[in-house]
Design an enzyme around this catalytic site. Structure first.
Site, PDB file in Angstrom:
ATOM      1  CE  LYS A   1      -2.864  -2.554   3.219  1.00  0.00           C
ATOM      2  NZ  LYS A   1      -2.884  -2.826   4.655  1.00  0.00           N
ATOM      3  N   GLY A   2       2.135   1.064   0.252  1.00  0.00           N
ATOM      4  CA  GLY A   2       3.029   2.209   0.490  1.00  0.00           C
ATOM      5  C   GLY A   2       3.093   3.244  -0.612  1.00  0.00           C
TER       6      GLY A   2
ATOM      7  CD  GLU B   1       8.063  -0.953  -4.116  1.00  0.00           C
ATOM      8  OE1 GLU B   1       7.457  -0.293  -3.246  1.00  0.00           O
ATOM      9  OE2 GLU B   1       8.300  -2.171  -3.981  1.00  0.00           O
ATOM     10  CG  ASP B   2       6.875   2.275  -0.205  1.00  0.00           C
ATOM     11  OD1 ASP B   2       7.530   1.443  -0.860  1.00  0.00           O
ATOM     12  OD2 ASP B   2       6.335   2.001   0.884  1.00  0.00           O
TER      13      ASP B   2
ATOM     14  CG  ASP C   1      14.908  -1.445   3.544  1.00  0.00           C
ATOM     15  OD1 ASP C   1      15.864  -0.708   3.835  1.00  0.00           O
ATOM     16  OD2 ASP C   1      14.429  -2.260   4.353  1.00  0.00           O
TER      17      ASP C   1
ATOM     18  CE  LYS D   1      15.140   2.760   5.148  1.00  0.00           C
ATOM     19  NZ  LYS D   1      14.587   1.866   6.187  1.00  0.00           N
TER      20      LYS D   1
ATOM     21  CG  PHE E   1      11.291   2.019  10.004  1.00  0.00           C
ATOM     22  CD1 PHE E   1      11.608   0.876   9.295  1.00  0.00           C
ATOM     23  CD2 PHE E   1       9.958   2.393  10.114  1.00  0.00           C
ATOM     24  CE1 PHE E   1      10.616   0.098   8.710  1.00  0.00           C
ATOM     25  CE2 PHE E   1       8.951   1.623   9.525  1.00  0.00           C
ATOM     26  CZ  PHE E   1       9.288   0.478   8.818  1.00  0.00           C
TER      27      PHE E   1
ATOM     28  NE  ARG F   1      -0.272   1.740   4.920  1.00  0.00           N
ATOM     29  CZ  ARG F   1       0.763   0.986   4.560  1.00  0.00           C
ATOM     30  NH1 ARG F   1       1.749   1.497   3.860  1.00  0.00           N
ATOM     31  NH2 ARG F   1       0.822  -0.288   4.901  1.00  0.00           N
TER      32      ARG F   1
HETATM   33  P1  IMP Z   1      12.739  -4.267   0.384  1.00  0.00           P
HETATM   34  O1  IMP Z   1      12.247  -5.536  -0.222  1.00  0.00           O
HETATM   35  O2  IMP Z   1      13.653  -4.543   1.564  1.00  0.00           O
HETATM   36  O3  IMP Z   1      13.414  -3.336  -0.622  1.00  0.00           O
HETATM   37  O4  IMP Z   1      11.499  -3.547   1.073  1.00  0.00           O
HETATM   38  C1  IMP Z   1      10.544  -2.908   0.396  1.00  0.00           C
HETATM   39  C2  IMP Z   1       9.348  -2.571   1.271  1.00  0.00           C
HETATM   40  O5  IMP Z   1       9.614  -2.558   2.690  1.00  0.00           O
HETATM   41  C3  IMP Z   1       8.925  -1.153   0.933  1.00  0.00           C
HETATM   42  O6  IMP Z   1       8.096  -1.134  -0.206  1.00  0.00           O
HETATM   43  C4  IMP Z   1       8.225  -0.722   2.213  1.00  0.00           C
HETATM   44  O7  IMP Z   1       6.871  -1.112   2.172  1.00  0.00           O
HETATM   45  C5  IMP Z   1       8.942  -1.467   3.315  1.00  0.00           C
HETATM   46  N1  IMP Z   1       9.943  -0.577   3.967  1.00  0.00           N
HETATM   47  C6  IMP Z   1      11.286  -0.655   3.880  1.00  0.00           C
HETATM   48  N2  IMP Z   1      11.886   0.323   4.593  1.00  0.00           N
HETATM   49  C7  IMP Z   1      10.893   1.046   5.149  1.00  0.00           C
HETATM   50  C8  IMP Z   1      10.871   2.227   6.016  1.00  0.00           C
HETATM   51  O8  IMP Z   1      11.896   2.815   6.391  1.00  0.00           O
HETATM   52  N3  IMP Z   1       9.626   2.680   6.375  1.00  0.00           N
HETATM   53  C9  IMP Z   1       8.477   2.090   5.966  1.00  0.00           C
HETATM   54  N4  IMP Z   1       8.459   1.010   5.161  1.00  0.00           N
HETATM   55  C10 IMP Z   1       9.642   0.483   4.762  1.00  0.00           C
END
Ligand code: IMP
Length: 181
Positions: free
Chosen positions: A49-50, A105-106, A109, A137, A158, A171
């Site tokens: 949902k981000g 994407e939001d 990470d 990040k 975070f 959100r």
């Molecule tokens: P990844 O697979 O580790 O790249 O994570 C992606 C998802 O993790 C993002 O689309 C977010 O929904 C969530 N996420 C990662 N870091 C954060 C953060 O700092 N705040 C909120 N959501 C996060």
């Protein structure tokens, strides 16, 4: 009122709404230029949902006759770390065969979710797949992904607000902040 928390909690502001607006206008102009000759075939895919708040603003900064779809993704892992094993909780409503797909994407990470998405969408024979993420990040990268359109890089904290949550809350904040340790 007793038991009611203050809203919003005292998050440190990382990006105010004005900074977000200005950067999203630039991203929209860049995407408009790059997809000028592909307009009708551009599909924005928002990852639920981000990305919904970012998607709502980004799509209005793009001056092309695009279409939009959404994909729901649940990631296995704990609250702070993605395992890369993801489940599609809600799939696209239409075929993307022959379409120019832009994943919205939001935040990237670890990069594991984005990798899964690239692999999954490629099997559906789109004309192209690119990635637009509001945040990145870099300190947390486990699998490098090419982010074709990036809003901002952020430190290893975070972050929350403007679509991003902590345990499904916040959100709806109109800025991006972080919890100070
Ligand atoms: P990844 O697979 O580790 O790249 O994570 C992606 C998802 O993790 C993002 O689309 C977010 O929904 C969530 N996420 C990662 N870091 C954060 C953060 O700092 N705040 C909120 N959501 C996060």
């Amino acid at each position: 009122m007793a038991g009611q928390e203050t809203f919003p909690p005292p998050f440190k502001t990382l990006f105010a709404r004005t900074e977000l607006d200005a950067r999203i206008a630039e991203l929209g102009a860049e995407i408009t230029r790059d997809y000028q000759d592909k307009g009708e075939d551009l599909v924005l895919i928002g990852v639920l949902k981000g990305s919904v708040i970012f998607m709502a603003d980004l799509c209005r900064a793009i001056n092309l006759p695009l279409s939009m779809d959404f994909m729901g993704i649940a990631s296995y892992g704990d609250d702070t770390k993605s395992s890369g094993v993801v489940q599609i909780t809600s799939d696209l409503s239409k075929s993307i065969e022959g379409k120019h797909v832009l994943i919205v994407e939001d935040i990237i990470d670890t990069g594991l979710t984005a990798h899964y998405l690239f692999d999954n969408l490629a099997t559906r024979h789109p004309a192209s797949v690119k990635l637009c993420s509001l945040l990145h990040k870099p300190d947390r990268t486990e699998r490098a992904v090419q982010i074709d359109y990036l809003g901002f890089s952020v430190p290893n904290k975070f972050v929350v607000g403007y679509g991003l949550d902590i345990a499904q809350k916040y959100r709806n904040l109109d800025f991006i902040g972080y919890v100070e340790e």
